[in-house]
Design a protein around this motif. Structure first.
Motif, short mmCIF file in Angstrom:
data_model
loop_
_atom_site.label_atom_id
_atom_site.label_comp_id
_atom_site.label_asym_id
_atom_site.label_seq_id
_atom_site.Cartn_x
_atom_site.Cartn_y
_atom_site.Cartn_z
N ALA A 1 11.05 -6.81 -6.23
CA ALA A 1 11.16 -7.46 -4.92
C ALA A 1 10.81 -6.52 -3.78
N MET A 2 11.16 -5.23 -3.93
CA MET A 2 10.93 -4.28 -2.84
C MET A 2 9.81 -3.30 -3.14
N GLY A 3 9.28 -3.33 -4.35
CA GLY A 3 8.28 -2.34 -4.73
C GLY A 3 6.92 -2.56 -4.09
N LEU A 4 6.56 -3.81 -3.82
CA LEU A 4 5.30 -4.11 -3.17
C LEU A 4 5.56 -4.36 -1.70
N LYS A 5 4.90 -3.58 -0.85
CA LYS A 5 5.23 -3.60 0.57
C LYS A 5 5.03 -4.96 1.23
N ILE B 1 -3.56 1.81 7.42
CA ILE B 1 -3.83 1.20 6.11
C ILE B 1 -2.83 1.81 5.13
N LYS B 2 -2.11 0.96 4.39
CA LYS B 2 -1.09 1.45 3.46
C LYS B 2 -1.27 0.79 2.11
N ALA B 3 -1.20 1.58 1.06
CA ALA B 3 -1.24 1.04 -0.30
C ALA B 3 -0.02 0.15 -0.52
N VAL B 4 -0.25 -1.04 -1.04
CA VAL B 4 0.85 -1.97 -1.30
C VAL B 4 1.88 -1.35 -2.24
N SER C 1 -11.41 5.31 1.05
CA SER C 1 -10.65 6.50 0.68
C SER C 1 -9.22 6.15 0.30
N CYS C 2 -8.61 5.26 1.07
CA CYS C 2 -7.24 4.84 0.79
C CYS C 2 -7.15 4.12 -0.54
N GLN C 3 -8.10 3.23 -0.80
CA GLN C 3 -8.09 2.47 -2.05
C GLN C 3 -8.31 3.38 -3.25
N ARG C 4 -9.18 4.37 -3.12
CA ARG C 4 -9.39 5.32 -4.23
C ARG C 4 -8.09 6.06 -4.56
N GLU C 5 -7.44 6.57 -3.52
CA GLU C 5 -6.21 7.32 -3.75
C GLU C 5 -5.12 6.42 -4.30
N ALA C 6 -5.04 5.19 -3.81
CA ALA C 6 -4.03 4.25 -4.29
C ALA C 6 -4.25 3.91 -5.76
N ALA C 7 -5.50 3.68 -6.13
CA ALA C 7 -5.81 3.35 -7.52
C ALA C 7 -5.48 4.52 -8.43
N SER D 1 -3.28 7.06 -7.83
CA SER D 1 -1.86 7.42 -7.83
C SER D 1 -0.96 6.32 -8.39
N PHE D 2 -1.32 5.04 -8.15
CA PHE D 2 -0.41 3.94 -8.49
C PHE D 2 -1.03 2.89 -9.40
N GLY D 3 -2.34 3.03 -9.71
CA GLY D 3 -2.99 2.03 -10.54
C GLY D 3 -3.15 0.69 -9.85
N ASP D 4 -3.11 0.67 -8.53
CA ASP D 4 -3.18 -0.57 -7.74
C ASP D 4 -3.84 -0.22 -6.41
N ASP D 5 -5.02 -0.80 -6.14
CA ASP D 5 -5.75 -0.42 -4.93
C ASP D 5 -5.55 -1.40 -3.77
N ARG D 6 -4.60 -2.34 -3.91
CA ARG D 6 -4.35 -3.28 -2.82
C ARG D 6 -3.68 -2.60 -1.64
#
Length: 637
Positions: free
Chosen positions: A112-116, A157-160, A183-189, A191-196
């Protein structure tokens, strides 16, 4: 009460959990990777299990291996610490499905709280104010750009699925949005396996305020007041404190009540943190504070809350996970004094705070200071993990007392030979705006190089080192900002001149200091040990003097256009081709290391004479990635 606990983490948090569990009579099991085979948490635990190779994705991020280790050792429960799998709802569910106790919130609360974006929607429904922004499912670059344009720049811009400052980019103008988004999406993918991502309005004078909450399985939820984590560099926390400066009782009551509502909205159990952003342009006001996100775990900065409340949050975690009610009611919790924490990292401020992994041959941490560390002398800061050496925490009856105490104790601490941010932390604590509580998240960026430690010791420090070598004495004068520690024994020749020069080496440079001996003492050294080292600390920055050249002298620089990998890592982007014209400061290669992206840029105008980097490739420290040939006078750059 839980009888046996496996810690699914490493470093200082693993050591902290082991210490508390042992005091409660709970048996502990550590897990470790190849790089951590001799780590402190492994040595401290009652039992340890090897779970894989050094990269986290092959060890600490493999939930099945951790559960298997718990089963094999008879552990009843798993504590995830923070980072790694601590906020992974699927792992939490797998732990429960395996018949083990999960020391943390239930998986539904994490989801519930993990996805921003989903968390903000739930908070709106619960009546918790949130920052204006875009939370939609349409992740096309065109839609995201349009939403950012509509919100108005600057935006964030923040990774979900982000956290810990990863997957965040500030954008000040529309023309930069597409580049920052990629750049944000690359780092998100990575670090977290999710680029949203989601888009938020960027608050120009922001304060980062967070509230520690705690729930149990009996329906009780309390807060343990707020922390201020506004002093940040590139969205990474540097210094944290509790309570927040400038917080009046009315605002505190409002923000803490909102945090409790947020926790209750997801039936929260265990330790968690509700993070808020405040517009500090008019001071802290309840109507200018908005929900940002929830961290469904223990936070790195939890010791400052413990210091002002007298609560052991890890003990509370173990008791609540065992089914016990919260040890205290809300009316039994109160603020006592002030606490400030500084994060000591193996990183080089002079090189853009690049991590400085390596062996810690010397580690001096004051016995009068609360420290949380996962290393001892002789241990190694690995390039595979976060380069934290220790957390240093000071308490005082007032904020200024705690601040001055932390400065003093920082001055007396040392870790080396790796570069550290100690001098930078000392400067931050001494900054006038920080000292008066006039802080926001942009303070460090505004100060720029003013907070960086000097590149060389002062003449006073050099002369002090020369004097100590001459007279073999220790000066720990409380009236001086200089601290000196001398290793090595030296002899003396009597009746020599009281003022003599000493030739020394520091930072790879030869220096000459004037030695002044105390009244009544004369002498010069004889039979000096050429390996002797002298540590001089001045205003928080430490210098190691030697009687011979530094072992690191003569290291390669970018003066000849050679761009070397500053640390082991993976190439995520190559933005030039052989023969391409480049300008000074232009990004050439992006290297991912220590869970962060590092841009390597051209040192001057010229052309790419050599290119040895390929996207996706792994490189070791010191590898030549690009060589730039300087443009000749009159030629275009």
């Amino acid at each position: 009460m839980i009888q046996s606990l496996l810690i699914a983490n490493r470093g200082e948090i693993a050591c902290r959990i082991i210490r508390t569990a042992r005091a409660m009579g709970v048996r502990t099991v550590a897990v470790y990777s190849d790089a951590d085979a001799k780590a402190l948490h492994v040595r401290q635990a009652d039992e340890a299990v090897h779970i894989g190779a050094s990269p986290p994705r092959e060890s600490y991020l493999v939930g099945a291996k951790i559960i298997a280790a718990a089963k094999a050792t008879g552990a009843e429960a798993i504590h995830p610490g923070y980072g790694f799998l601590s906020e992974n709802a699927d792992f939490a569910q797998a732990v429960l499905d395996a018949g083990l106790i999960w020391v943390g919130p239930n998986p539904d609360s994490i989801r519930a709280m993990g996805l921003k974006d989903a968390a903000k929607a739930r908070m709106i429904a619960a009546g918790v104010p949130v920052t204006p922004g875009y939370l939609g499912e349409d992740q096309s670059p065109e839609r995201l750009q349009a939403e950012a344009d509509a919100i108005g720049y600057p935006v964030l811009i923040k990774a979900v699925a982000g956290g810990g400052g990863k997957g965040m980019r500030r954008v000040d103008a529309a023309q930069h949005f597409a580049e920052m988004l990629q750049s944000c999406q690359r780092e998100a993918a990575s670090s977290f396996g999710d680029d949203r991502v989601l888009i938020e309005k960027y608050i120009l004078s922001p304060r980062h305020i967070e509230v520690q909450v705690f729930g149990d399985t009996h329906g009780n939820v309390v807060h343990l007041f707020e922390r201020d984590c506004s002093l940040q560099r590139r969205h990474q926390k540097v210094i944290e404190e509790a309570p927040a400066p400038g917080m009046d009782e009315g605002t505190r009551e409002a923000i803490c009540a909102a945090a409790v509502r947020a926790a209750k909205a997801v039936d929260y159990v265990g330790a968690g943190t509700i993070e808020f952003i405040a517009d500090a342009s008019e001071g802290l006001r309840a109507d200018r504070i908005w929900f940002m996100e929830m961290n469904t775990r223990l936070q790195v900065e939890h010791p400052v809350t413990e210091e002002i409340t007298g609560v052991d949050l890890v003990e509370w975690q173990l008791r609540v996970a065992s089914g016990e009610p919260l040890p205290k009611r809300q009316d039994e919790l109160a603020i006592d004094g002030w606490a400030i924490e500084a994060r000591l990292y193996a990183e080089d401020p002079a090189k853009g705070f690049l991590p400085s992994p390596g062996r810690i041959d010397h580690l001096i941490l004051s016995e009068f200071l609360r420290t949380e560390t996962g290393v001892e002398e002789g241990d190694t800061i690995s390039s595979f993990y976060d380069p934290m050496i220790a957390k240093l925490i000071a308490w005082g009856e007032t904020r200024d007392e705690a601040r001055r105490e932390l400065q003093r104790l920082l001055n007396e601490s040392f870790a080396g030979p790796s570069r550290t941010n100690k001098g930078f932390l000392f400067a931050c604590l001494g900054d006038n705006d920080f000292a008066t509580g006039e802080i926001d998240t942009g303070l460090i960026a505004r100060r720029g190089d003013a907070l960086l430690p000097p590149a060389a010791p002062s003449l006073q420090a050099i002369d002090r080192a020369a004097s100590c070598y001459r007279q073999n004495w220790l000066d720990w004068s409380e009236a001086s900002t200089t601290r000196v520690m001398l290793n090595g024994l030296f002899g003396y020749r009597m009746n020599s001149s009281p003022n003599l020069s000493v030739h020394l080496f520091v930072e790879g440079q030869h220096v000459r200091g004037d030695a002044t001996l105390p009244k009544g003492l004369t002498g010069i050294p004889c039979d000096m040990d050429p390996k002797g080292e002298l540590l001089v600390t001045e205003n928080g920055q430490s210098w190691v003097f030697r009687l011979r050249p530094d072992a690191g002298a003569g290291l390669a620089t970018t003066a000849d256009g050679a761009i070397l990998a500053p640390m082991p890592g993976r190439i995520t982007a190559v933005e030039v081709t052989p023969g391409a014209a480049v300008t000074k400061g232009q990004r050439l290669v992006t290297l991912e290391a220590m869970k962060m992206e590092h841009s390597l840029t051209a040192p001057f105008d010229g052309t790419v004479a050599e290119l040895n980097a390929e996207a996706g490739g792994q490189v070791s420290e010191g590898t030549l990635l690009v060589r730039v040939e300087r443009a000749r006078e009159g030629e275009p750059g």
